[in-house]
Design an enzyme around this catalytic site. Structure first.
Site, PDB file in Angstrom:
ATOM      1  CG  HIS A  32      -0.037   0.458   2.549  1.00  0.00           C
ATOM      2  ND1 HIS A  32       0.721  -0.588   3.036  1.00  0.00           N
ATOM      3  CD2 HIS A  32       0.190   1.562   3.246  1.00  0.00           C
ATOM      4  CE1 HIS A  32       1.505   0.404   4.432  1.00  0.00           C
ATOM      5  NE2 HIS A  32       0.510   1.307   4.096  1.00  0.00           N
TER       6      HIS A  32
ATOM      7  CG  HIS B 232       0.402   5.590   3.040  1.00  0.00           C
ATOM      8  ND1 HIS B 232      -0.506   5.715   3.512  1.00  0.00           N
ATOM      9  CD2 HIS B 232       0.998   4.878   4.033  1.00  0.00           C
ATOM     10  CE1 HIS B 232      -1.415   4.729   4.727  1.00  0.00           C
ATOM     11  NE2 HIS B 232      -0.730   4.277   4.912  1.00  0.00           N
TER      12      HIS B 232
END
Length: 169
Positions: A76, A91
């Site tokens: 992620h 992120h």
């Protein structure tokens, strides 16, 4: 400029830096102020300063030429370091780590040299919208102490084509 970054540059043989370095959109979508991200780690600039993107599409691209430092096990988030020593952190979303990688596919590897626009991760936006608190994606310059400032852009951006901010060296 931070002391440790200066030492690192001296040891690696990097020269004195000057000018601006453009950071390109790693995903398409609308730029959102970093202060609007619903996580204080990002909104209070604890990790670094930058912007967030309300994403469209299905890929996260490299925002700059450089070497991938870390891709999180859950796919992620990742970091990348440019030849100028800039450390960029991308992120995807808030609450994505709890998915343990569901909704993400790794397309690149740690240590890999990449060019701006190269694919790093793919994602299933519909799945993620259903399973996380927010899909706002912070794109940050982690080593702010090494630059004089940021020139942030606004509006809608296209992945790999539009500048989201410029680091003033």
């Amino acid at each position: 400029m931070g002391f440790l970054s200066r030492i690192k540059r001296l040891v690696s043989g990097q020269t004195t830096r000057s000018g601006n370095v453009n950071i390109f959109a790693p995903l398409s979508g609308k730029i959102i102020d970093i202060e609007a991200v619903p996580d204080p780690v990002f909104s209070e600039k604890i990790v670094g300063n930058g912007i967030a993107i309300e994403p469209k599409g299905d890929k996260i691209l490299s925002p700059i030429d450089g070497r991938i430092g870390k891709i999180f096990e859950t796919n992620h988030a990742f970091s990348i370091e440019s030849p100028q020593g800039l450390e960029i952190f991308v992120h995807f979303g808030i609450g994505t780590v709890e998915l343990r990688g569901a909704g993400f596919t790794r397309l690149a590897e740690e240590g890999q040299e990449v060019k701006s626009g190269d694919p790093i991760l793919s994602f299933d936006l519909a799945y993620l919208k259903q399973h996380v608190d927010s899909v706002l994606t912070p794109v940050l310059l982690a080593n702010m102490e090494d630059i004089q400032g940021l020139e942030k852009r606004h509006g809608y951006v296209e992945a790999g084509k539009d500048v989201i901010f410029s680091a003033i060296l």
